[in-house]
Write a protein that holds these residues in place. Structure first.
Motif, PDB file in Angstrom:
ATOM      1  N   GLY A   1       0.898  -1.224   0.061  1.00  0.00           N
ATOM      2  CA  GLY A   1       0.121  -0.208  -0.087  1.00  0.00           C
ATOM      3  C   GLY A   1       0.890   1.050  -0.111  1.00  0.00           C
ATOM      4  N   THR A   2       0.416   2.442  -0.282  1.00  0.00           N
ATOM      5  CA  THR A   2       1.146   3.588  -0.356  1.00  0.00           C
ATOM      6  C   THR A   2       0.610   4.571   0.730  1.00  0.00           C
ATOM      7  OG1 THR A   2      -0.289   4.295  -2.068  1.00  0.00           O
ATOM      8  CG2 THR A   2       1.923   3.404  -2.682  1.00  0.00           C
ATOM      9  N   PRO A   3       1.335   5.392   1.393  1.00  0.00           N
ATOM     10  CA  PRO A   3       2.802   5.285   1.128  1.00  0.00           C
ATOM     11  C   PRO A   3       3.555   4.226   1.806  1.00  0.00           C
ATOM     12  CG  PRO A   3       2.099   6.937   2.813  1.00  0.00           C
ATOM     13  CD  PRO A   3       1.020   6.448   2.508  1.00  0.00           C
ATOM     14  N   THR A   4       4.449   3.522   1.222  1.00  0.00           N
ATOM     15  CA  THR A   4       5.319   2.928   1.911  1.00  0.00           C
ATOM     16  C   THR A   4       6.875   3.461   2.358  1.00  0.00           C
ATOM     17  OG1 THR A   4       4.403   0.650   0.882  1.00  0.00           O
ATOM     18  CG2 THR A   4       6.762   1.051   1.829  1.00  0.00           C
ATOM     19  N   VAL A   5       7.002   3.854   3.668  1.00  0.00           N
ATOM     20  CA  VAL A   5       8.054   4.792   3.911  1.00  0.00           C
ATOM     21  C   VAL A   5       9.138   3.986   4.772  1.00  0.00           C
ATOM     22  CG1 VAL A   5       8.721   6.754   5.337  1.00  0.00           C
ATOM     23  CG2 VAL A   5       6.173   6.468   4.323  1.00  0.00           C
ATOM     24  N   LEU A   6      10.417   3.977   4.133  1.00  0.00           N
ATOM     25  CA  LEU A   6      11.364   3.190   4.746  1.00  0.00           C
ATOM     26  C   LEU A   6      12.398   4.323   5.287  1.00  0.00           C
ATOM     27  CD1 LEU A   6      11.623   0.697   2.168  1.00  0.00           C
ATOM     28  CD2 LEU A   6      10.476   0.336   3.953  1.00  0.00           C
ATOM     29  N   VAL A   7      12.884   4.061   6.609  1.00  0.00           N
ATOM     30  CA  VAL A   7      14.114   4.868   6.956  1.00  0.00           C
ATOM     31  C   VAL A   7      15.231   4.064   7.505  1.00  0.00           C
ATOM     32  CG1 VAL A   7      15.103   6.608   8.718  1.00  0.00           C
ATOM     33  CG2 VAL A   7      12.438   6.713   8.146  1.00  0.00           C
ATOM     34  N   ASN A   8      16.302   4.171   6.532  1.00  0.00           N
ATOM     35  CA  ASN A   8      17.514   3.221   6.838  1.00  0.00           C
ATOM     36  C   ASN A   8      16.950   1.716   6.711  1.00  0.00           C
ATOM     37  OD1 ASN A   8      19.046   5.431   7.248  1.00  0.00           O
ATOM     38  ND2 ASN A   8      19.575   4.894   9.212  1.00  0.00           N
ATOM     39  N   GLY A   9      16.212   1.649   5.735  1.00  0.00           N
ATOM     40  CA  GLY A   9      15.459   0.255   5.329  1.00  0.00           C
ATOM     41  C   GLY A   9      14.367  -0.248   6.524  1.00  0.00           C
ATOM     42  N   GLN A  10      14.188   0.536   7.376  1.00  0.00           N
ATOM     43  CA  GLN A  10      13.323   0.073   8.268  1.00  0.00           C
ATOM     44  C   GLN A  10      11.759   0.725   7.949  1.00  0.00           C
ATOM     45  OE1 GLN A  10      14.196  -0.177  12.610  1.00  0.00           O
ATOM     46  NE2 GLN A  10      16.320   0.197  12.033  1.00  0.00           N
ATOM     47  N   GLN A  11      10.648  -0.007   7.954  1.00  0.00           N
ATOM     48  CA  GLN A  11       9.276   0.603   7.610  1.00  0.00           C
ATOM     49  C   GLN A  11       8.752   1.265   8.833  1.00  0.00           C
ATOM     50  OE1 GLN A  11       6.682  -2.167   5.898  1.00  0.00           O
ATOM     51  NE2 GLN A  11       5.247  -0.692   5.072  1.00  0.00           N
ATOM     52  N   TYR A  12       8.342   2.472   8.413  1.00  0.00           N
ATOM     53  CA  TYR A  12       7.512   3.390   9.284  1.00  0.00           C
ATOM     54  C   TYR A  12       6.060   2.845   9.176  1.00  0.00           C
ATOM     55  CZ  TYR A  12       5.258   7.360  11.458  1.00  0.00           C
ATOM     56  OH  TYR A  12       4.657   8.307  12.076  1.00  0.00           O
ATOM     57  N   SER A  13       5.501   2.853  10.252  1.00  0.00           N
ATOM     58  CA  SER A  13       4.259   2.134  10.451  1.00  0.00           C
ATOM     59  C   SER A  13       3.393   3.048  11.383  1.00  0.00           C
ATOM     60  CB  SER A  13       3.863   0.720  10.954  1.00  0.00           C
ATOM     61  OG  SER A  13       4.663   0.618  12.272  1.00  0.00           O
ATOM     62  N   GLY A  14       3.702   4.401  11.872  1.00  0.00           N
ATOM     63  CA  GLY A  14       2.874   5.051  12.809  1.00  0.00           C
ATOM     64  C   GLY A  14       2.137   6.022  11.983  1.00  0.00           C
ATOM     65  N   SER A  15       1.693   7.126  12.553  1.00  0.00           N
ATOM     66  CA  SER A  15       0.829   8.078  12.190  1.00  0.00           C
ATOM     67  C   SER A  15       1.269   8.727  10.980  1.00  0.00           C
ATOM     68  CB  SER A  15       0.273   9.062  13.363  1.00  0.00           C
ATOM     69  OG  SER A  15      -0.569  10.089  12.828  1.00  0.00           O
ATOM     70  N   LEU A  16       0.399   8.991   9.946  1.00  0.00           N
ATOM     71  CA  LEU A  16       0.787   9.806   8.827  1.00  0.00           C
ATOM     72  C   LEU A  16       0.266  11.321   8.864  1.00  0.00           C
ATOM     73  CD1 LEU A  16      -0.934   7.384   6.004  1.00  0.00           C
ATOM     74  CD2 LEU A  16       1.652   7.475   6.854  1.00  0.00           C
ATOM     75  N   THR A  17      -0.171  11.506  10.071  1.00  0.00           N
ATOM     76  CA  THR A  17      -0.567  13.126  10.362  1.00  0.00           C
ATOM     77  C   THR A  17       0.134  13.525  11.507  1.00  0.00           C
ATOM     78  OG1 THR A  17      -2.590  12.191  11.460  1.00  0.00           O
ATOM     79  CG2 THR A  17      -2.633  12.729   9.086  1.00  0.00           C
ATOM     80  N   ASP A  18       1.130  12.873  12.200  1.00  0.00           N
ATOM     81  CA  ASP A  18       1.781  13.242  13.354  1.00  0.00           C
ATOM     82  C   ASP A  18       3.392  13.613  12.992  1.00  0.00           C
ATOM     83  OD1 ASP A  18       2.976  13.855  15.607  1.00  0.00           O
ATOM     84  OD2 ASP A  18       1.739  12.133  16.641  1.00  0.00           O
ATOM     85  N   ALA A  19       3.811  14.679  12.799  1.00  0.00           N
ATOM     86  CA  ALA A  19       5.067  14.915  12.463  1.00  0.00           C
ATOM     87  C   ALA A  19       6.082  14.445  13.589  1.00  0.00           C
ATOM     88  CB  ALA A  19       5.426  16.473  12.008  1.00  0.00           C
ATOM     89  N   ASP A  20       5.684  14.776  14.720  1.00  0.00           N
ATOM     90  CA  ASP A  20       6.460  14.300  15.856  1.00  0.00           C
ATOM     91  C   ASP A  20       6.866  12.873  15.922  1.00  0.00           C
ATOM     92  OD1 ASP A  20       6.603  17.023  16.704  1.00  0.00           O
ATOM     93  OD2 ASP A  20       5.146  16.894  18.257  1.00  0.00           O
ATOM     94  N   ALA A  21       5.514  12.177  15.420  1.00  0.00           N
ATOM     95  CA  ALA A  21       5.778  10.345  15.442  1.00  0.00           C
ATOM     96  C   ALA A  21       6.630  10.216  14.525  1.00  0.00           C
ATOM     97  CB  ALA A  21       4.377   9.977  15.272  1.00  0.00           C
ATOM     98  N   PHE A  22       6.725  10.735  13.331  1.00  0.00           N
ATOM     99  CA  PHE A  22       7.705  10.273  12.309  1.00  0.00           C
ATOM    100  C   PHE A  22       9.134  10.741  12.647  1.00  0.00           C
ATOM    101  CE2 PHE A  22       9.936  11.052   8.362  1.00  0.00           C
ATOM    102  CZ  PHE A  22      10.114   9.867   7.849  1.00  0.00           C
ATOM    103  N   SER A  23       9.359  11.995  13.284  1.00  0.00           N
ATOM    104  CA  SER A  23      10.520  12.470  13.457  1.00  0.00           C
ATOM    105  C   SER A  23      11.167  11.617  14.679  1.00  0.00           C
ATOM    106  CB  SER A  23      10.543  14.029  13.996  1.00  0.00           C
ATOM    107  OG  SER A  23      11.636  14.622  14.521  1.00  0.00           O
ATOM    108  N   ALA A  24      10.185  11.323  15.665  1.00  0.00           N
ATOM    109  CA  ALA A  24      10.831  10.162  16.746  1.00  0.00           C
ATOM    110  C   ALA A  24      11.362   8.783  15.964  1.00  0.00           C
ATOM    111  CB  ALA A  24       9.845  10.068  17.718  1.00  0.00           C
ATOM    112  N   PHE A  25      10.630   8.597  15.222  1.00  0.00           N
ATOM    113  CA  PHE A  25      11.053   7.211  14.451  1.00  0.00           C
ATOM    114  C   PHE A  25      12.375   7.403  13.644  1.00  0.00           C
ATOM    115  CE2 PHE A  25      11.002   4.474  10.739  1.00  0.00           C
ATOM    116  CZ  PHE A  25      11.039   3.032  11.303  1.00  0.00           C
ATOM    117  N   VAL A  26      12.506   8.564  13.060  1.00  0.00           N
ATOM    118  CA  VAL A  26      13.926   8.648  12.246  1.00  0.00           C
ATOM    119  C   VAL A  26      14.914   8.991  13.215  1.00  0.00           C
ATOM    120  CG1 VAL A  26      15.157  10.412  10.860  1.00  0.00           C
ATOM    121  CG2 VAL A  26      12.582   9.886  10.296  1.00  0.00           C
TER     122      VAL A  26
END
Length: 305
Positions: free
Chosen positions: A257-282
């Motif tokens: 499914g899209t978006p498929t988001v990978l950070v250093n090869g690891q898939q992000y599965s958190g919220s798509l509408t929470d910038a802090d959640a993605f930043s924390a994952f990165v």
């Protein structure tokens, strides 16, 4: 009563019989010639039909074995990579059906590798983009991260027959090919002006307008590329590769499914509408890469007193 002689214009019985024979012979000869002409026309017509069928079969076979069209330059990995200063990584064109050429990333450098597989009609991709584009842009500009965007065409069925997913992915590939350093800005414009699903999407005139807005070079070539859907074969092939998998440099088997988001090869599965959640994952993934790459300090030997 009087009887005429042979010389008064009348034919004798034998002469009439002979004349009838000659006439019958002439009629038979005419019929034979007519039949011969008909056979010639028949076989000639059949010959034309056979030739036409042969040509049609040849065209079908040639079409079936015709190689896929070329892929775009600067997307040999099936995506375009944007680095510090929003500069694209260049690469030669690959055949559309060729396996992607993907370098093995070195995560020990501290530069985070972000990969996104998107469909420009996908509303969830739009959510991720609007939520995180600003901070991802800051990471790219500072050299803290690179972003590789893989345009896919999964949602053609959602554009009322206009195949917007294919056309928009092709347009992105056109920009990557002819003005790669404008790709980041052009891709952002496609999401900023994203049409809703189950509409016709943006027409080619609008797509070409965003080429100018992105300050692309070689505008006339890009516009022709968009009108001709020059890279539609590549869009189809690269989408099929992503859906089949495996995805390079990751344990994620395929795009589901899209978006498929990978950070250093690891898939992000958190919220798509929470910038802090993605930043924390990165930050978490980046710190893991740093701790793995940096050996622990060796303790100083203890000297016995």
């Amino acid at each position: 009563m009087s009887y005429g002689s042979a010389g008064d214009g009348r034919l004798s019985k034998n002469e009439r019989r002979e004349a009838a024979r000659e006439k019958a012979k002439m009629l038979r000869e005419q019929q034979r010639k007519k039949d011969l002409r008909n056979r010639v026309f028949l076989f000639g017509g059949l010959g034309v039909v056979v030739i036409a069928i042969g040509v049609a079969v040849t065209l079908i076979i040639v079409s079936a074995i015709k190689p896929a069209g070329p892929g775009p330059m600067n997307m040999a990995s099936d995506g375009v990579t944007i680095s510090k200063g929003y500069v694209a990584t260049t690469s030669p064109a690959q055949p559309a059906d060729a396996d992607p050429v993907v370098p093995t990333p070195d995560y020990s450098t501290g530069v985070v590798d972000i990969q996104v597989y998107v469909d420009y009609l996908c509303p969830f991709c739009g959510q991720f983009e609007s939520t995180n584009s600003e901070q991802i842009g800051q990471w790219i500009d500072s050299g803290a991260a690179t972003l590789t965007t893989h345009p896919l065409a999964i949602l053609d069925r959602g554009s009322l027959g206009t195949k917007y997913s294919t056309r928009s992915a092709n347009a992105a590939a056109c920009v990557a090919n002819y003005s790669p350093d404008s790709f980041y800005a052009f891709s952002a414009l496609l999401f900023k002006n994203q049409p809703a699903e189950n509409t016709e999407g943006l027409d080619n005139t609008a797509l070409k307008g965003y080429v100018g807005d992105a300050k692309a070079d070689n505008v006339s070539q890009i516009e022709k590329c968009i009108d001709d859907t020059e890279f539609k074969d590549w869009v189809s092939a690269s989408t099929a590769r992503a859906l089949k998998g495996p995805l390079p440099n990751t344990e994620v088997e395929k795009v589901e499914g899209t978006p498929t988001v990978l950070v250093n090869g690891q898939q992000y599965s958190g919220s798509l509408t929470d910038a802090d959640a993605f930043s924390a994952f990165v930050l978490q993934v980046a710190s893991e890469a740093y701790s793995t790459a940096t050996p622990a300090p060796t303790p100083e030997p203890t000297v016995a007193q």
